[in-house]
Design a protein around this motif. Structure first.
Motif, mmCIF file in Angstrom:
data_model
loop_
_atom_site.group_PDB
_atom_site.id
_atom_site.type_symbol
_atom_site.label_atom_id
_atom_site.label_comp_id
_atom_site.label_asym_id
_atom_site.label_seq_id
_atom_site.Cartn_x
_atom_site.Cartn_y
_atom_site.Cartn_z
ATOM 1 N N GLU A 115 28.381 -56.843 -2.974
ATOM 2 C CA GLU A 115 29.088 -56.079 -1.936
ATOM 3 C C GLU A 115 28.937 -54.580 -2.169
ATOM 4 O O GLU A 115 28.769 -53.814 -1.212
ATOM 5 C CB GLU A 115 30.562 -56.469 -1.921
ATOM 6 C CG GLU A 115 30.817 -57.833 -1.303
ATOM 7 C CD GLU A 115 32.288 -58.158 -1.194
ATOM 8 O OE1 GLU A 115 32.672 -58.837 -0.233
ATOM 9 O OE2 GLU A 115 33.067 -57.742 -2.080
ATOM 10 N N LEU A 116 28.988 -54.165 -3.419
ATOM 11 C CA LEU A 116 28.841 -52.747 -3.733
ATOM 12 C C LEU A 116 27.430 -52.245 -3.449
ATOM 13 O O LEU A 116 27.206 -51.038 -3.352
ATOM 14 C CB LEU A 116 29.202 -52.490 -5.198
ATOM 15 C CG LEU A 116 30.686 -52.670 -5.547
ATOM 16 C CD1 LEU A 116 30.902 -52.547 -7.048
ATOM 17 C CD2 LEU A 116 31.545 -51.664 -4.798
ATOM 18 N N GLU A 151 31.189 -59.286 -6.045
ATOM 19 C CA GLU A 151 31.578 -57.878 -6.073
ATOM 20 C C GLU A 151 30.359 -56.977 -6.262
ATOM 21 O O GLU A 151 30.214 -55.947 -5.593
ATOM 22 C CB GLU A 151 32.586 -57.657 -7.197
ATOM 23 C CG GLU A 151 33.256 -56.303 -7.176
ATOM 24 C CD GLU A 151 34.409 -56.235 -8.161
ATOM 25 O OE1 GLU A 151 35.536 -55.963 -7.723
ATOM 26 O OE2 GLU A 151 34.182 -56.472 -9.365
ATOM 27 N N GLN A 176 40.048 -53.870 -0.229
ATOM 28 C CA GLN A 176 40.211 -52.520 -0.775
ATOM 29 C C GLN A 176 40.046 -51.458 0.304
ATOM 30 O O GLN A 176 40.777 -50.463 0.324
ATOM 31 C CB GLN A 176 39.204 -52.297 -1.905
ATOM 32 C CG GLN A 176 39.543 -53.079 -3.170
ATOM 33 C CD GLN A 176 38.471 -52.964 -4.236
ATOM 34 O OE1 GLN A 176 37.307 -52.737 -3.924
ATOM 35 N NE2 GLN A 176 38.858 -53.135 -5.487
ATOM 36 N N ASN A 208 35.983 -56.092 -1.663
ATOM 37 C CA ASN A 208 35.628 -54.850 -0.983
ATOM 38 C C ASN A 208 36.376 -54.656 0.327
ATOM 39 O O ASN A 208 36.926 -53.586 0.591
ATOM 40 C CB ASN A 208 34.122 -54.810 -0.737
ATOM 41 C CG ASN A 208 33.651 -53.464 -0.243
ATOM 42 O OD1 ASN A 208 33.881 -52.442 -0.881
ATOM 43 N ND2 ASN A 208 32.992 -53.445 0.899
ATOM 44 N N SER A 230 35.721 -61.782 -3.474
ATOM 45 C CA SER A 230 35.360 -60.687 -2.588
ATOM 46 C C SER A 230 36.546 -59.740 -2.487
ATOM 47 O O SER A 230 37.622 -60.130 -2.041
ATOM 48 C CB SER A 230 34.997 -61.231 -1.199
ATOM 49 O OG SER A 230 34.788 -60.177 -0.301
#
Length: 358
Positions: A161-162, A158, A323, A320, A318
């Motif tokens: 990915e951000l 996470e 979302q 992202n 994961s």
């Protein structure tokens, strides 16, 4: 426009076939002679187009939707850096690469729909690694640049990915650990095989593969593949478990004896294996080479070649992509059908409550 660019269907058919792990003959066999091997070859070469019935049959056999073959924005990948065994077949290797390409295509598509910009800047691009001490500094620099402090990172996937790194966790054959690659647009992609691996090893592999993309090694190191692997291993240990925190938890810069309970506590807090911890202690000269070797023998004798005591209770997921698709649905920027295509599921699955893979 080049012939390759004009041959959209043929290029997409070849991608889907390799993603499924089929040769032309195997796909023809799966189609039960609805389409011959020769016809499939002509489709891929752009010499012939399929009928609607053939297109539907091919879609079902390859488990993709018909509109998969109409996409024009195929992602271009750079040199793929595999960590694999020599027994990994070329067919499986190609299948994994195409699955990665398909995932990144869908990720970039939903970002484009939401008006998001895929951009990544390597914080270490001006940091040349000349020796092992530089690795420690590079790991500290990356944590500092990303404002991570010295505490454990509970969901590496996470977090990355951000920060613009595409992460794909796969469950595939044991012959592959992971891979790292940049797209032609310099978007970093890390793929990790989770099959039969404890979470501590998954976390270690994520950062190891990231190191392949971020580290700028001097030529003498870069030209030695074994040294490259050692440097990436070291970077993973340094990043996951900062030197200052390890010294603080171990209580000294020199130890003659360490209890297993101490190592279990560090493992369960930082999410890094005991084997990696004792190796790091040896690298830092907190313990001697001979004491390190005794630990290696002890762990293997007591727990086997792969197992060890203690378990990190964090998670690596994961979120992202899911979302973003859910956000686009909520804002009515995409239809249910488009969401199904992005998630690679059926509309019925969405209607029955599917909201992503998190």
């Amino acid at each position: 426009m080049t012939p390759s660019e004009q041959n959209i269907f043929g290029n997409r058919l070849k991608l889907a076939r390799k993603m499924a792990g089929f040769s032309l003959q195997e796909l023809a066999d799966a189609l039960e002679n609805i389409v011959t091997k020769q016809a499939l070859h002509k489709y891929e070469m752009g010499l012939m187009k399929p009928s609607n019935d053939a297109l539907i049959a091919i879609s079902k056999a390859l488990k993709v939707k018909p509109d998969f073959f109409l996409k024009t924005d195929q992602v271009e990948l750079g040199e793929v850096l595999f960590r694999k065994k020599t027994t990994l077949s070329k067919k499986i290797e190609e299948s994994i690469i195409e699955k990665v390409r398909y995932y990144v295509e869908r990720s970039l598509e939903i970002e484009n729909i939401l008006g998001l910009e895929s951009k990544f800047e390597n914080p270490l691009e001006n940091f040349v690694i000349n020796n092992r001490n530089d690795i420690e500094l590079a790991a500290a620099e990356l944590r500092s640049n990303w404002q991570l402090g010295l505490i454990p990172i509970h969901n590496l996937v996470e977090m990355l990915e951000l920060r613009g790194v595409k992460i794909l966790l796969i469950d595939d054959v044991d012959d592959i650990d992971g891979l790292a690659v940049y797209t032609s647009e310099k978007i970093p992609i890390v793929v990790v095989n989770t099959r039969n691996k404890p979470i501590e090893r998954i976390r270690f592999t994520v950062i190891h593969e990231l190191a392949h993309l971020l580290l700028i090694l001097n030529k003498s190191i870069e030209d030695n593949p074994k040294e490259v692997e050692k440097y990436c291993h070291l970077f993973s240990s340094c990043f996951l478990l900062p030197r200052e925190m390890l010294i603080k938890m171990i209580g000294s810069t020199k130890r003659n004896y360490i209890k297993i309970q101490e190592l279990i506590a560090i493992k369960e807090y930082f999410g890094i294996s005991i084997r990696a911890i004792v190796h790091r202690l040896k690298e830092m000269e907190v313990i001697t080479e001979s004491y390190y070797n005794r630990w290696v023998v002890y762990i293997s004798k007591e727990y086997g070649a792969k197992d060890e005591p203690g378990k990190y209770k964090g998670e690596e997921k994961s979120r992202n992509f899911d979302q973003l698709v859910n956000r686009a649905l909520a804002e009515e920027l995409i239809s249910l059908s488009k969401a199904a295509t992005l998630w690679d599921v059926t509309v019925d699955q969405l209607r029955n409550g599917y909201i992503g893979k998190q």
